[in-house]
Design an enzyme around this catalytic site. Structure first.
Site, PDB file in Angstrom:
ATOM      1  N   LYS A 115       1.280  -0.925  -0.124  1.00  0.00           N
ATOM      2  CA  LYS A 115       0.133  -0.275  -0.316  1.00  0.00           C
ATOM      3  C   LYS A 115       0.907   1.302   0.691  1.00  0.00           C
ATOM      4  CE  LYS A 115      -3.986  -1.897   1.646  1.00  0.00           C
ATOM      5  NZ  LYS A 115      -5.246  -1.665   2.932  1.00  0.00           N
ATOM      6  N   LYS A 197      -6.280 -10.591  -9.038  1.00  0.00           N
ATOM      7  CA  LYS A 197      -7.554 -10.593  -8.792  1.00  0.00           C
ATOM      8  C   LYS A 197      -8.719 -10.116  -9.041  1.00  0.00           C
ATOM      9  CE  LYS A 197      -7.525 -10.907  -3.412  1.00  0.00           C
ATOM     10  NZ  LYS A 197      -7.722 -10.477  -2.084  1.00  0.00           N
ATOM     11  N   LYS A 200     -12.205  -4.262  -7.037  1.00  0.00           N
ATOM     12  CA  LYS A 200     -13.136  -3.068  -8.740  1.00  0.00           C
ATOM     13  C   LYS A 200     -12.428  -1.609  -8.922  1.00  0.00           C
ATOM     14  CE  LYS A 200     -13.936   0.105  -4.214  1.00  0.00           C
ATOM     15  NZ  LYS A 200     -13.722   1.892  -4.843  1.00  0.00           N
TER      16      LYS A 200
END
Ligand code: TRP
Length: 334
Positions: A115, A197, A200
């Site tokens: 991240k 994966k 969205k």
């Protein structure tokens, strides 16, 4: 233990609309566990703040995720579905447990590293201490088991380490949680790139099937799914697109790979993709319908949230008070 049941805890981040990766990967299984365990399912809205969010969008997402829990079949009378931020014990315990977690441990977390690389303009302290808050989510309810995906396993191990460290100093305060072993749900990959994966935030929105997509959209997305130049429907590492579709079809029908292979023996990819699309649409249709009903029934959803927030607070505060006492904070006089 609560009564004669083991406690199960899990949560999802409040990230907008859910896709079939969230559903087949987690939610669907949660529904199957609710008889056996005393279950707590939070919407992790505090965790969502580690990334800059539009306030109105976050508030809406948080409520949508909670309604989706119910729409997917989690009976809110039996499963404690609630907002993490509505139970202040989470944030309070997190401060204390920050003082029992080493910087070295947090720096090692792969999700923090990923991240930080992705959001290099906003590497805030919350991103680093994210797993401490997650540990507190779990520990506050003395959870025995935590169903989590592979990407959260390292956080669960850290939770156990922190809890054991605390217990070694102060006695048996926390139950040491185990990862939930059993069917943990399908790992759903992108329809456009089955090595990634489903996400969205994917630029190609045809690669993501949302729980609230309508039937035609779902079928269209599956028809476009990337496969390979072979024609056989067999489960094999070198056919990641077909593997993904078989995983999804298996999750939607309960069929094994062998059964699916037999069912589509001699048929082509076109037939198979259509069958997957139609089946997934049929599984999602009642969830979409229930979600739409809930969206219109504010009073009911509010009452569910109120009751469950009270229930969660009761258990969370019990643990928090114990911890505060153990570490030497004064008794709360009100
Ligand atoms: N970090 C988890 C995720 O992104 C969500 C989460 C927050 C969670 N608190 C938790 C999962 C406690 C399990 C238990 O998927």
């Amino acid at each position: 233990m609560i009564g004669d049941k083991k406690v199960l805890y899990s949560a999802m981040q409040a990230t907008g609309v859910l896709h079939i990766g969230n559903y087949f990967g987690a939610l669907q299984n949660w529904v199957n566990l609710s008889e056996e365990y005393e279950c707590f399912y939070a919407v992790a809205d505090l965790h969502a703040l580690t990334i800059r969010r539009d306030p109105a969008e976050l508030r809406k997402s948080t409520r949508n995720v909670l309604m989706m829990y119910i729409a997917a079949g989690l009976d809110p009378e039996k499963n404690c579905v609630y907002y993490q931020s509505s139970v202040p014990a989470h944030a309070e315990l997190a401060w204390i447990m920050n003082c029992f977690t080493y910087l070295g441990e947090l720096n090692r977390m792969t999700q923090f590293k990923d991240k930080s690389a992705k959001h290099s303009d906003n590497i805030n302290a919350g991103l680093l201490t994210y797993p401490v808050l997650m540990a507190c989510d779990i520990l506050l309810y003395q959870a025995d088991v935590v169903p989590v995906g592979l990407d959260q396993k390292q956080h669960l191990e850290l939770t156990r380490d922190i809890a054991e460290r605390f217990n070694a100093i102060y006695g048996d305060v926390f139950t040491i949680p185990e990862p939930y072993i059993g069917t943990t749900g399908a790992r759903v990959m992108s329809l456009a790139d089955p090595t990634k994966k489903m996400s969205k935030s994917d630029e190609n929105q045809n690669s993501v099937v949302y729980v609230l997509d309508d039937k035609d959209t779902i079928i269209r997305k599956f028809k476009r799914a990337i496969t390979d130049s072979d024609t056989r429907i067999i489960y094999s590492e070198d056919k990641p697109g077909i593997m993904n579709l078989m995983d999804i079809y298996g999750a939607a029908t309960g069929k094994t790979n062998e059964e699916i292979e037999r069912e589509f023996d001699g048929k082509g990819y076109g037939d198979f993709k259509l069958a997957v699309g139609e089946t997934v649409a049929d599984v999602l249709a009642p969830i979409k319908e229930r979600f739409e009903q809930l969206s219109k029934d504010k009073a009911y959803v509010d009452s569910v949230i109120k009751n469950n927030t009270e229930k969660a607070s009761y258990f969370a505060e019990k643990t928090l008070r114990k911890v505060q006492k153990k570490v030497g904070l004064p008794e709360r006089i009100r």
